[in-house]
Design a protein around this motif. Structure first.
Motif, PDB file in Angstrom:
ATOM      1  N   ASN A  67       0.832  -1.186   0.000  1.00 22.99           N
ATOM      2  CA  ASN A  67       0.000   0.000   0.000  1.00 22.99           C
ATOM      3  C   ASN A  67       0.880   1.253   0.000  1.00 22.99           C
ATOM      4  OD1 ASN A  67      -1.673   2.126   1.191  1.00 22.99           O
ATOM      5  ND2 ASN A  67      -3.190   0.492   1.334  1.00 22.99           N
ATOM      6  N   GLU A  68       1.891   1.251   0.853  1.00 23.33           N
ATOM      7  CA  GLU A  68       2.846   2.361   0.941  1.00 23.33           C
ATOM      8  C   GLU A  68       3.559   2.534  -0.411  1.00 23.33           C
ATOM      9  OE1 GLU A  68       3.424   3.952   3.900  1.00 23.33           O
ATOM     10  OE2 GLU A  68       5.054   5.247   3.201  1.00 23.33           O
ATOM     11  N   ILE A 108       2.723   1.422  -3.441  1.00 25.20           N
ATOM     12  CA  ILE A 108       1.865   1.691  -4.595  1.00 25.20           C
ATOM     13  C   ILE A 108       1.605   3.193  -4.721  1.00 25.20           C
ATOM     14  CG2 ILE A 108      -0.528   1.465  -5.362  1.00 25.20           C
ATOM     15  CD1 ILE A 108      -0.361  -1.482  -4.427  1.00 25.20           C
ATOM     16  N   GLN A 109       1.355   3.854  -3.566  1.00 22.53           N
ATOM     17  CA  GLN A 109       1.074   5.298  -3.636  1.00 22.53           C
ATOM     18  C   GLN A 109       2.319   6.098  -3.990  1.00 22.53           C
ATOM     19  OE1 GLN A 109      -1.305   7.123  -0.681  1.00 22.53           O
ATOM     20  NE2 GLN A 109      -2.845   5.509  -0.690  1.00 22.53           N
TER      21      GLN A 109
END
Lengths: 383, 281
Positions: free
Chosen positions: A71-72, A74-75
């Motif tokens: 998640n970290e 990907i952004q």
């Protein structure tokens, strides 16, 4: 008359179903015009990143353990390179089957591909143990001072989960913790275990098996285990690392195994575990990296990794944390879509060069040899 | 003697009161806890809660739920009309021709659909739509939601249609109305409030469904997706994923999204209660 009508209806339903199935199958997979990437940009990719807008979404699915870290990434990756990645935490097994059904572009799995699977797809599938975490042994014993780190070894843990060590003031726990031997209470130990199929359980039981030279039997190693201690009635089962964490936090005299990040974020006391060199080690960045460096891993992403988790658990070395778990990314060697292949190459290179600088608590960036595997994979992938 | 009867009446009333309080306490508790936890997050984030993407575990900002909110609205907008149209026409058919084999088949299928676990619906749609299309999509999610909500909508419509007394039909036929005119001019106007209730309850069902979306929509969360053939996200999935992580800001987003869903529900339920109260034949 009635039967005739029913038969007609059934035939009509079957015809409609088959037609719609065929329609969906022949329809284009996704609306991704390939005009953005031409032959010229494909040659320049090796020298410098072209500022092309990739009109693709790289889809991945699998292990829930890597979800927060991904998640970290990907952004960050989207803000820096403008490429969209989407990841679903559906569990390692479901992630792999989605990948092999060509629904997703990559899979994340805590265990590597089994040897049979690897042989079946030999040469067309890449896998890299790209992230590592640890299984922390957490406990809730109010009598143990908060500045003291409880020391445990594999055979004591195995006997706790077998049910043969019953009390916290057992002589074998006392002998490992001579400094607080008189403070350990005469209370029953309540071992907490995972009820759902889990890679965490597999790593923990692999550790019990390896560290006790097989006195923890091999058939008690796996994603779900029929814990011997259940028959004593003292143990508690719970779903997910979050469930085990909750029970250990709320119930006195419990002991449990959870993903390291849960132990950190909930401020649970974490035990130091005796490693293969006989040293008591707590999970930390350096102790996890040490066990990754000491384990012997294959040199190419095309190799068979089926044994690597077994190698990393209880790895040799004085600083190695013994219950370390790698998690793997699994990719195709060839992608039909050239834009997608380029985007995935970009992503792997970015993780190796930039992503590993942004590691969140509870995860560890792998050592140099594994970064090279990622770069190697990025060079092998083609369209 | 009279006093004792009065006392018995009081005791009985007290017991009923206590039992009803026990029955509604969990619901009140649920509403209060969710709203207290969720609204504080929404207030802290301000309007950006509805316009920005979810946070990362390390980010300082609260983040938002825009991808899931838009996804949920798109899914509802796709699934609701399809469900309503199919359910309305099939229930009209079953009501008008109850002994026709097709009607019997429709009735049986609709009733048995309700008992299929929604996760199984998700798997079936995954195999029939996601795998051939080779991507997760809003379309697949909408199809799964339609299958899940169809039996509920069908049951509502057929219950309301059956509640219309037969004398209205006889009256309509006696003034030479055709079957179709009877439905359009007599039956549907009579059940119009019931129709509204059915639509609202189906919408609530669609908004809150989680398991049917697990393997169909794709949980796309780094931007707002308006594509029907591309992956998207939904509020219940976001809550399901984020509440299970150890990260505080993930859990906060999940609380905020849960409060929003709960508010939507409360509004829907109050609307249906108001609609039902005014039903007059």
């Amino acid at each position: 008359m009635n039967r005739k009508a029913l038969v007609t209806i059934i035939i009509a339903i079957i015809v409609v179903a088959v037609l719609s199935y065929l329609f969906i199958k022949t329809a284009p997979p996704s609306a991704s015009p390939q005009t953005t990437m031409t032959q010229t940009t494909r040659t320049t990719i090796t020298t410098q990143t072209p500022q092309t807008t990739y009109n693709v979404i790289i889809q991945g699915a699998g292990s829930s353990l890597v979800y927060p870290q991904l998640n970290e990434w990907i952004q960050l990756f989207y803000s820096q390179k403008g490429i969209k990645v989407s990841y679903q935490s559906v569990g390692s097994g479901a992630g792999l089957s989605m990948f092999f059904q060509n629904v997703t572009d990559f899979a994340c799995s805590d265990p590597p591909l089994s040897r049979d699977m690897w042989l079946k797809y030999n040469g067309s599938v890449l896998q890299i143990p790209w992230l590592a975490g640890a299984v922390a042994i957490v406990y809730n014993v109010p009598e143990i001072p908060s500045n003291y780190i409880l020391k445990l070894d594999g055979s004591v843990l195995a006997d706790i989960y077998k049910g043969s060590i019953v009390y916290w003031d057992d002589p074998r726990i006392k002998s490992l913790n001579t400094d607080i031997a008189n403070k350990l209470p005469h209370e029953e130990i309540r071992p907490v275990y995972r009820t759902d199929a889990s890679g965490t359980t597999e790593v923990f039981t692999t550790f019990l098996y390896k560290s006790t030279n097989g006195s923890w039997p091999k058939d008690l190693v796996g994603k779900t285990v029929n814990w011997p201690v259940i028959s004593s009635g003292r143990s508690v089962g719970s779903k997910g690392s979050e469930g085990v964490t909750q029970i250990v936090m709320q119930t006195q005299y419990t002991i449990g195994y959870v993903e390291w990040s849960y132990a950190i974020l909930n401020n649970l006391p974490v035990a130091a575990i005796k490693n293969a060199a006989g040293v008591f080690v707590t999970p930390s960045n350096s102790s996890i990296i040490a066990s990754l460096e000491k384990a012997t891993l294959p040199q190419s992403p095309l190799s068979d990794f089926s044994e690597d988790a077994y190698q990393i658990v209880y790895a040799p070395g004085e600083n190695s944390y013994p219950i370390t778990a790698p998690t793997h990314i699994i990719l195709w060697r060839k992608y039909g879509d050239s834009t997608k292949a380029l985007a995935i190459k970009e992503f792997l290179k970015w993780v190796a060069e930039e992503g590993y600088k942004h590691i969140i608590q509870g995860y560890v960036a792998p050592p140099e040899n594994i970064r090279n595997l990622l770069i190697g994979a990025a060079n092998i992938i083609s369209s | 003697m009279y006093k004792w009867r009065k006392a018995k009446d009081r005791i009985f009333f007290a017991v009923i009161l206590i039992l009803s309080i026990i029955a509604i306490t969990p619901i009140i508790h649920l509403i209060v806890v969710t709203l207290a936890n969720g609204l504080s997050v929404i207030l802290r984030a301000g309007p950006s809660f509805f316009t920005s993407i979810p946070p990362t575990p390390t980010s300082k900002e609260v983040g938002g739920i825009a991808p899931s909110l838009v996804g949920s609205l798109m899914l509802t907008a796709l699934a609701l009309p399809i469900t309503i149209v199919i359910a309305l026409f099939s229930s009209i058919m079953v009501n008008e021709f109850p002994r026709n084999p097709l009607s019997i088949a429709v009735d049986v299928v609709a009733k048995s659909l309700a008992s299929i676990p929604t996760i199984a619906v998700s798997m079936v749609v995954y195999l029939l739509i996601v795998v051939p299309m080779r991507t997760f999509s809003t379309l697949a999610g909408a199809v799964a939601l339609t299958i899940v909500s169809l039996p509920y909508a069908y049951t509502y419509f057929s219950t309301y249609l059956r509640s219309v007394p037969e004398i209205y039909r006889e009256a309509a036929y006696s003034i030479a109305m055709s079957r179709w005119e009877t439905i359009i001019r007599i039956f549907l106007p009579i059940i119009r409030r019931g129709f509204l209730v059915a639509v609202l309850m189906t919408m609530a069902r669609i908004l809150g469904e989680t398991a049917a979306l697990l393997f169909t929509v794709g949980r796309y969360r780094i931007g707002v997706s308006t594509s029907i053939l591309g992956p998207t996200d939904a509020l219940p999935l976001l809550i399901f994923d984020y509440i299970l992580t150890p990260y505080r800001n993930f859990q906060e987003i999940a609380w905020g999204a849960a409060a929003l869903l709960l508010l939507a529900y409360l509004i829907i339920f109050i609307a249906t209660k108001l609609a039902v109260r005014e039903v007059k034949l």
